[in-house]
Design a protein around this motif. Structure first.
Motif, mmCIF file in Angstrom:
data_model
loop_
_atom_site.group_PDB
_atom_site.id
_atom_site.type_symbol
_atom_site.label_atom_id
_atom_site.label_comp_id
_atom_site.label_asym_id
_atom_site.label_seq_id
_atom_site.Cartn_x
_atom_site.Cartn_y
_atom_site.Cartn_z
ATOM 1 N N SER A 7 27.433 -7.707 45.117
ATOM 2 C CA SER A 7 26.587 -7.773 43.901
ATOM 3 C C SER A 7 26.891 -6.692 43.161
ATOM 4 N N LYS A 8 26.464 -6.721 41.972
ATOM 5 C CA LYS A 8 26.424 -5.702 40.914
ATOM 6 C C LYS A 8 25.403 -5.587 39.914
ATOM 7 N N THR A 9 24.853 -4.540 39.947
ATOM 8 C CA THR A 9 23.691 -4.327 38.883
ATOM 9 C C THR A 9 23.985 -3.810 37.703
ATOM 10 N N THR A 10 23.720 -4.162 36.587
ATOM 11 C CA THR A 10 24.105 -3.409 35.162
ATOM 12 C C THR A 10 22.776 -3.180 34.569
ATOM 13 N N SER A 11 22.580 -1.947 34.157
ATOM 14 C CA SER A 11 21.497 -1.381 33.410
ATOM 15 C C SER A 11 21.934 -0.996 32.090
ATOM 16 N N ILE A 12 21.193 -1.542 31.055
ATOM 17 C CA ILE A 12 21.406 -1.102 29.627
ATOM 18 C C ILE A 12 20.018 -0.377 28.997
ATOM 19 N N TYR A 13 20.169 0.660 28.529
ATOM 20 C CA TYR A 13 19.166 1.542 28.103
ATOM 21 C C TYR A 13 19.022 1.921 26.850
ATOM 22 N N SER A 14 18.000 1.813 26.020
ATOM 23 C CA SER A 14 17.705 2.101 24.525
ATOM 24 C C SER A 14 16.596 2.822 24.317
ATOM 25 N N ILE A 15 16.618 3.963 23.186
ATOM 26 C CA ILE A 15 15.398 4.510 22.940
ATOM 27 C C ILE A 15 15.059 4.361 21.319
ATOM 28 N N ILE A 16 14.035 4.144 21.004
ATOM 29 C CA ILE A 16 13.381 3.923 19.542
ATOM 30 C C ILE A 16 12.526 4.889 19.371
ATOM 31 N N ASN A 17 12.374 5.420 18.356
ATOM 32 C CA ASN A 17 11.347 6.353 17.716
ATOM 33 C C ASN A 17 10.349 5.512 16.764
ATOM 34 N N PHE A 18 9.144 5.855 16.978
ATOM 35 C CA PHE A 18 8.132 5.585 15.776
ATOM 36 C C PHE A 18 7.215 6.441 15.604
ATOM 37 N N ASN A 19 6.304 6.467 14.418
ATOM 38 C CA ASN A 19 5.347 7.188 14.123
ATOM 39 C C ASN A 19 4.215 7.161 15.160
ATOM 40 N N LYS A 20 3.795 7.839 15.777
ATOM 41 C CA LYS A 20 2.911 7.913 16.953
ATOM 42 C C LYS A 20 1.611 7.564 16.572
ATOM 43 N N VAL A 76 3.604 9.424 22.460
ATOM 44 C CA VAL A 76 4.474 10.680 21.731
ATOM 45 C C VAL A 76 5.148 9.892 20.558
ATOM 46 N N GLY A 77 5.338 8.583 20.387
ATOM 47 C CA GLY A 77 6.257 8.148 19.504
ATOM 48 C C GLY A 77 7.531 7.681 20.005
ATOM 49 N N ILE A 78 7.453 7.277 21.089
ATOM 50 C CA ILE A 78 9.221 6.911 21.740
ATOM 51 C C ILE A 78 8.851 5.614 22.494
ATOM 52 N N ILE A 79 9.684 4.633 22.365
ATOM 53 C CA ILE A 79 9.898 3.323 23.005
ATOM 54 C C ILE A 79 11.242 3.260 23.547
ATOM 55 N N THR A 80 11.144 3.078 25.156
ATOM 56 C CA THR A 80 12.511 2.751 25.734
ATOM 57 C C THR A 80 12.682 1.395 26.142
ATOM 58 N N ILE A 81 13.668 0.737 26.013
ATOM 59 C CA ILE A 81 13.953 -0.564 26.392
ATOM 60 C C ILE A 81 15.211 -0.480 27.332
ATOM 61 N N GLN A 82 14.784 -1.270 28.569
ATOM 62 C CA GLN A 82 15.912 -1.144 29.551
ATOM 63 C C GLN A 82 15.958 -2.662 30.081
ATOM 64 N N LEU A 83 17.301 -2.992 30.090
ATOM 65 C CA LEU A 83 17.613 -4.525 30.691
ATOM 66 C C LEU A 83 18.549 -4.256 31.819
ATOM 67 N N ILE A 84 17.942 -4.863 32.845
ATOM 68 C CA ILE A 84 18.580 -4.778 34.114
ATOM 69 C C ILE A 84 19.262 -6.232 34.614
ATOM 70 N N ILE A 85 20.449 -6.100 34.830
ATOM 71 C CA ILE A 85 21.065 -7.568 35.283
ATOM 72 C C ILE A 85 21.624 -7.374 36.631
ATOM 73 N N TYR A 86 21.228 -8.441 37.674
ATOM 74 C CA TYR A 86 21.767 -8.421 38.976
ATOM 75 C C TYR A 86 22.679 -9.706 38.989
ATOM 76 N N VAL A 87 23.852 -9.334 39.518
ATOM 77 C CA VAL A 87 24.816 -10.461 39.486
ATOM 78 C C VAL A 87 25.355 -10.478 40.885
ATOM 79 N N GLU A 88 25.603 -11.908 41.303
ATOM 80 C CA GLU A 88 26.167 -11.735 42.866
ATOM 81 C C GLU A 88 27.567 -12.524 42.749
ATOM 82 N N HIS A 89 28.405 -11.961 43.526
ATOM 83 C CA HIS A 89 29.885 -12.305 43.494
ATOM 84 C C HIS A 89 30.429 -12.880 45.051
ATOM 85 N N ASP A 90 31.208 -13.607 45.024
ATOM 86 C CA ASP A 90 31.739 -14.042 46.065
ATOM 87 C C ASP A 90 32.852 -13.249 46.870
#
Length: 204
Positions: A3-16, A184-198
């Motif tokens: 298996s392989k796990t891929t994690s993608i992370y992003s940060i967004i600012n906004f007016n608190k 405090v005016g921060i949004i984090t977005i995380q995408l986690i994808i788990y993939v199985e392989h033979d």
């Protein structure tokens, strides 16, 4: 199996000052599986999504595209309370049954060469739902054990968002989407994808 796990992370600012409105917008959209309010230490699941999963599982179980044809095997299942065959027929006409599920069989009787199985078709979204809730609970336990109440980013709302289904090499994968909204005016977005392989895969 590998298996392989891929994690993608992003940060967004906004007016608190918009923190409360952003939280309200996400909640009213019903676009989440669950959330935990770290300040109140309270978890909430989306009842509308839970009902959707219950209906989808019932539809997939009682209107599957293929059932075993072996005459020595019998399939047993029971309609959930409050759900009629007429309702299932209506859902089947409107939405149909796709291939986004797996089959769960459980032997419940074996007499005179006839085997009776309890049959259930589990939509992949049900797995994502349960995995998201477990992950959310573990995150909360980790935060409570490692972060103090005065930590600047501890006052936040963490949402496990509704999943999307994707295929990789003709197999469905189970993505988990996590959104943290901090006052405090921060949004984090995380995408986690788990993939199985033979086979063994090459990690880049």
């Amino acid at each position: 199996m590998f298996s392989k796990t891929t994690s993608i992370y992003s940060i967004i600012n906004f007016n608190k000052e918009d923190y409360s409105q952003i939280i309200k917008n996400i909640e009213s959209s019903r676009g989440y599986i669950s959330y935990i309010d770290s300040k109140l230490k309270k978890g909430v699941t989306n009842p509308r999504y839970e009902k959707y999963l219950d209906l989808k599982q019932a539809l997939y179980t009682f209107r599957p595209p293929v059932l075993p044809s072996n005459k020595t095997n019998l399939i047993a299942h029971q309609l959930p309370d409050g759900l009629t065959k007429k309702k299932l027929d209506s859902l089947n006409v409107k939405y149909g049954v796709q291939d986004d599920y797996y089959i769960d069989y459980k032997l419940i009787n074996d007499q005179h060469g006839v085997k009776v199985y309890n049959y259930k078709a589990i939509p992949i979204e049900c797995d994502i739902f349960n995995d998201s809730l477990r992950l959310d609970e573990n995150f909360q336990k980790l935060n409570q054990s490692c972060l103090s109440d005065t930590f600047i980013m501890n006052n936040n709302r963490r949402f496990m968002m509704l999943p999307f289904l994707i295929k990789l090499e003709d197999k469905y994968v189970e993505p988990v989407v996590i959104v943290n909204v901090y006052d405090v005016g921060i949004i984090t977005i995380q995408l986690i994808i788990y993939v199985e392989h033979d086979n063994v895969i090459q990690l880049i």
